[in-house]
Scaffold this motif. Structure first.
Motif, PDB file in Angstrom:
ATOM      1  N   PRO A 185      75.812 -69.633  -4.193  1.00  0.00           N
ATOM      2  CA  PRO A 185      76.966 -68.772  -3.886  1.00  0.00           C
ATOM      3  C   PRO A 185      76.462 -67.509  -3.195  1.00  0.00           C
ATOM      4  CG  PRO A 185      76.935 -69.411  -6.212  1.00  0.00           C
ATOM      5  CD  PRO A 185      75.604 -69.773  -5.641  1.00  0.00           C
ATOM      6  N   LEU A 194      77.206 -64.101  -7.452  1.00  0.00           N
ATOM      7  CA  LEU A 194      77.449 -64.768  -8.731  1.00  0.00           C
ATOM      8  C   LEU A 194      77.198 -63.715  -9.810  1.00  0.00           C
ATOM      9  CD1 LEU A 194      77.986 -67.031 -10.625  1.00  0.00           C
ATOM     10  CD2 LEU A 194      75.922 -68.190  -9.873  1.00  0.00           C
ATOM     11  N   ILE A 230      82.539 -65.300  -8.709  1.00  0.00           N
ATOM     12  CA  ILE A 230      81.732 -66.196  -7.876  1.00  0.00           C
ATOM     13  C   ILE A 230      82.279 -66.161  -6.456  1.00  0.00           C
ATOM     14  CG2 ILE A 230      80.860 -68.557  -7.604  1.00  0.00           C
ATOM     15  CD1 ILE A 230      81.912 -68.938 -10.601  1.00  0.00           C
ATOM     16  N   LEU A 271      81.752 -67.620  -2.473  1.00  0.00           N
ATOM     17  CA  LEU A 271      81.107 -68.574  -1.578  1.00  0.00           C
ATOM     18  C   LEU A 271      81.407 -68.134  -0.168  1.00  0.00           C
ATOM     19  CD1 LEU A 271      82.449 -71.726  -3.408  1.00  0.00           C
ATOM     20  CD2 LEU A 271      80.034 -71.083  -3.292  1.00  0.00           C
ATOM     21  N   ILE A 299      82.726 -74.646   1.957  1.00  0.00           N
ATOM     22  CA  ILE A 299      83.063 -73.885   0.760  1.00  0.00           C
ATOM     23  C   ILE A 299      84.227 -74.499   0.001  1.00  0.00           C
ATOM     24  CG2 ILE A 299      82.055 -71.761   1.695  1.00  0.00           C
ATOM     25  CD1 ILE A 299      84.777 -70.655   2.072  1.00  0.00           C
TER      26      ILE A 299
END
Lengths: 491, 491
Positions: free
Chosen positions: A253, A256, A285, A287, A294
């Motif tokens: 990620p 995080l 989190i 991405l 993603i």
């Protein structure tokens, strides 16, 4: 070596004024108060004798040469947001503030490079190239205030360095003024310049090797898409197991982050983010990358969180909701500031796989020292930021907080980690670095320092403790400076 | 300082044998022939007086301490595959071969770390962890032979360092024996250890700062999917424009390699890869990552290649076809070896955006010096590898090849690049590094070297030219060593 004691201060001020202009020399004791500490305010403060604010490399050279002639110590300073006391003038002398040198000298969008002066504020660089879809990756919590020169000195991190690396990854070249006043170029615009990687050496050297006056940085392209998830768990254990599993699948990620029950409670009381009832841990989190990628990863992460008993998972649907989810994380430290008189923000690193055990141990340390330790941290790379709460007005609390901090550092080392992830050694951890390196290892570093600054006049008293005397043979934990000297300044 | 001249060689051999065992000391002149050069064979050769092959850190320490007592120079050597002469014992003395120290000491799969001895062959590490889906990222062309210690010394690259970075990115900690015989630890298992980044300083230091005896590396997880494309173009211009556009969209292929018409012709004559008729340039493009991502990117890249007039695009359908596409790239240098008596493999870096112009200029340089220059290179990061063909048996050809090489280096610098991307300075470019750094910049590097090895006995004569004498004030191109000394060894 202090100016005031043995020297003619008016003459020194006059000579410095001749270099930078009278209005850019600060020597009034009241005005100097601003410069007596950086972001680390509770261990030790010290006023420089004089502050100068040069406007060019040439002025920096002249100031440094003046310090050389007068044998004065000097301390480079960016925005003063450092958290380990790296910009505190413990030996007095001349503080060289680089805030006026904040120009963006060159942008090469096609090759994703920029050349900036050290005083440029981190976020200003990203703002300058944002319309072209590029950005400067290091994003310390201080990025709206901290300078790129300071980021280089401390090798600053930030939530997104899990995927993109700390500042050192994004710095390709430097113009540096050494303690002798010589100007040298390290690296350049290409990756991996030949010869010793002095750019890499300088990054994270905490102001002890010279003053960077130009910084060549790498710019990144904004990813095609970003997805932000917030997963709440009943307890830290489940959340850290989820972290381990996410990383174990090979997903990286872009951020995080984890927050514990103390942070959640403090945030709810302040910002009413709306974390679910009974949440004892929250994962934020993020991405980023191609949209196609993603989507797939977000779905996998969601499943993993559910499998580890997530109470609730929220996915930001737009930029506004994304900002909301980040608001809690970004407000976490301030929220703790509302529930405690003072806190000691620790910074340690542990192998990711040891997170569950280490978090339980930190809880045990808190109990043992009868204090609250709130945890908000970069879980993805095992970089802990325990906030040890105390009230220095109450007898023994500061000492207990420091003792707890020391235990956390030793805990990090015991599991194979590090005593600092991104805040640096500075003054704060100078007595602890011998727990991490042997006398010979530290001696190698001291020799490198001497190669650049033989008389240690550039930011003296930082990074390494003074060499041990011959009689002293055991490296062991020594009571921290503050305990020895009984300083109890207000945070 | 040569052993033979002023010293008692039998005694020296005896003392070294007492450390490593008689069978691990090589002093027979015939046997020493193997050690008279590394992968750079045409500029200069030099035999060490004696070669020792220690088996442990302790033995390395004893050998180095012995050299210290006897004031002998020493040269660390891995597999001897370096391309810039870094492992040639120009000052004679003791060569310390690290091939026996090839153990894999520790694997921590959960935290993606390994600790290895320096003699471990690069590919052996990947093979050891392959079943667990992990690998060691640096992949120099020599990876089946070169040692990890040598990769560290040269900061080795490879086709996939476009996405994953050179060796320095993958090295977290080192155990180093300094020229004094002291053992020091640099870095550790965590990213970004505090204090100076001596691990980063050591990576790429070309054997001049000491001998690494343990290397802590980062392992990566195998990506979910890999896709390999081969696109053929009529001319280099179109291919380099395609490269620029691919990078400009923000896609970072794991490899992006280009080969020119000379290479294509040589490969066709040898391996019959089946490049289309009339192809003047070939791009080998590899994507890795989540399957969902690379599908999207591969389609985009295909479109971009078509838009730039690709004659043909092949996409590997399986591992076997992928190996076939790579076979050409991996055989490129050997293929050129079949069409020329000798060649001089250059290594320079240019900003990606300058590629089309630089490639035209390289062609003009070839014409001017009446030689063939074949180009196979890491286009994605602008790292050129011109192969300058010559036959030293013919009057003037070697000199012309060297002159062409020097012009290419100056061309790289003129457009803001570097004289070496991944092969290092070693002996080959020692006279050219002053074109890239000022005397003060080089002096800073020399001081760092002296901090580790005051008497310059560790791999002397590499990386920096001897400091200029006072009278010499202009940095300008000096005729290369080989021209001065008239060496014309067979490649």
């Amino acid at each position: 070596m202090r100016v005031g004691k043995h020297m003619d201060k008016p003459r020194i001020i006059k000579e410095l004024a001749a270099i930078v202009g009278r209005e850019w020399v600060i020597s009034d004791p009241d005005e100097l108060t601003v410069y007596e500490c950086d972001g680390m305010t509770f261990l030790e403060k010290a006023r420089p004798d004089v502050v100068v604010l040069p406007d060019s490399t040439e002025q920096v050279v002249e100031v440094v040469k003046f310090c050389d002639r007068e044998q004065l110590p000097f301390v480079p300073r960016g925005a003063g947001t450092g958290l380990s006391g790296g910009a505190i003038a413990v030996a007095g002398g001349v503080m060289i503030g680089l805030n006026r040198m904040n120009r963006l000298l060159e942008i090469d969008l096609a090759n994703q490079r920029a050349v900036v002066e050290p005083g440029l504020v981190n976020i200003a660089l990203t703002q300058a190239v944002a319309d072209h879809g590029q950005y400067f990756a290091p994003d310390p919590a201080s990025q709206a205030a901290s300078s790129i020169g300071g980021n280089v000195a401390e090798n600053a991190g930030g939530p997104h360095c899990l995927k993109y690396g700390t500042t050192t990854t994004h710095i390709l070249g430097l113009e540096v003024v050494l303690a002798s006043g010589e100007i040298v170029q390290f690296g350049g615009k290409t990756l991996d310049c030949p010869g010793y990687d002095l750019t890499g050496l300088f990054a994270g050297s905490e102001g002890t090797l010279g003053i960077a006056t130009k910084v060549t940085v790498r710019l990144l392209r904004r990813p095609e898409a970003v997805k932000t998830l917030l997963a709440s768990f009943r307890a830290m254990d489940a959340a850290s197991e989820a972290v381990s599993q996410i990383i174990a699948t090979g997903i990286i990620p872009s951020a995080l982050e984890m927050m514990d029950r103390h942070i959640i409670r403090a945030l709810e009381a302040w910002l009413r983010i709306g974390y679910p009832e009974g949440a004892g841990a929250v994962l934020l989190i993020e991405l980023d990358g191609p949209a196609a990628e993603i989507e797939v990863h977000a779905a996998q992460i969601e499943q993993m969180c559910v499998r580890h008993g997530a109470l609730d998972i929220r996915i930001a649907r737009d930029e506004q909701e994304r900002a909301l989810l980040w608001r809690g994380r970004k407000g976490a430290v301030a929220a703790v500031g509302r529930i405690t008189h003072e806190f000691y923000l620790q910074d340690g690193v542990v192998p990711r796989t040891r997170l569950p055990q280490v978090l339980r141990d930190v809880e045990a340390i808190a109990e043992r020292h009868a204090c609250v330790i709130a945890n908000v941290f970069h879980a993805g790379d095992g970089n802990l930021h325990p906030l040890i709460c105390f009230d220095s007005r109450r007898e023994g609390e500061l000492q207990r907080a420091l003792a707890a901090g020391a235990e956390i550092m030793r805990l990090c080392l015991a599991v194979g980690g590090s005593i600092t992830g991104e805040h640096g050694i500075g003054l704060e951890k100078i007595d602890f670095i011998p727990l991490m390196y042997s006398p010979d290892d530290l001696e190698a570093m001291r020799r490198v320092r001497a190669a650049f600054d033989r008389s240690s006049r550039c930011n003296p008293g930082k990074l390494f403790p003074a060499p041990r005397s011959c009689g002293e043979t055991n490296i062991s934990y020594r009571p921290h400076r503050i305990e020895r000297e009984g300083l109890t300044q207000r945070y």
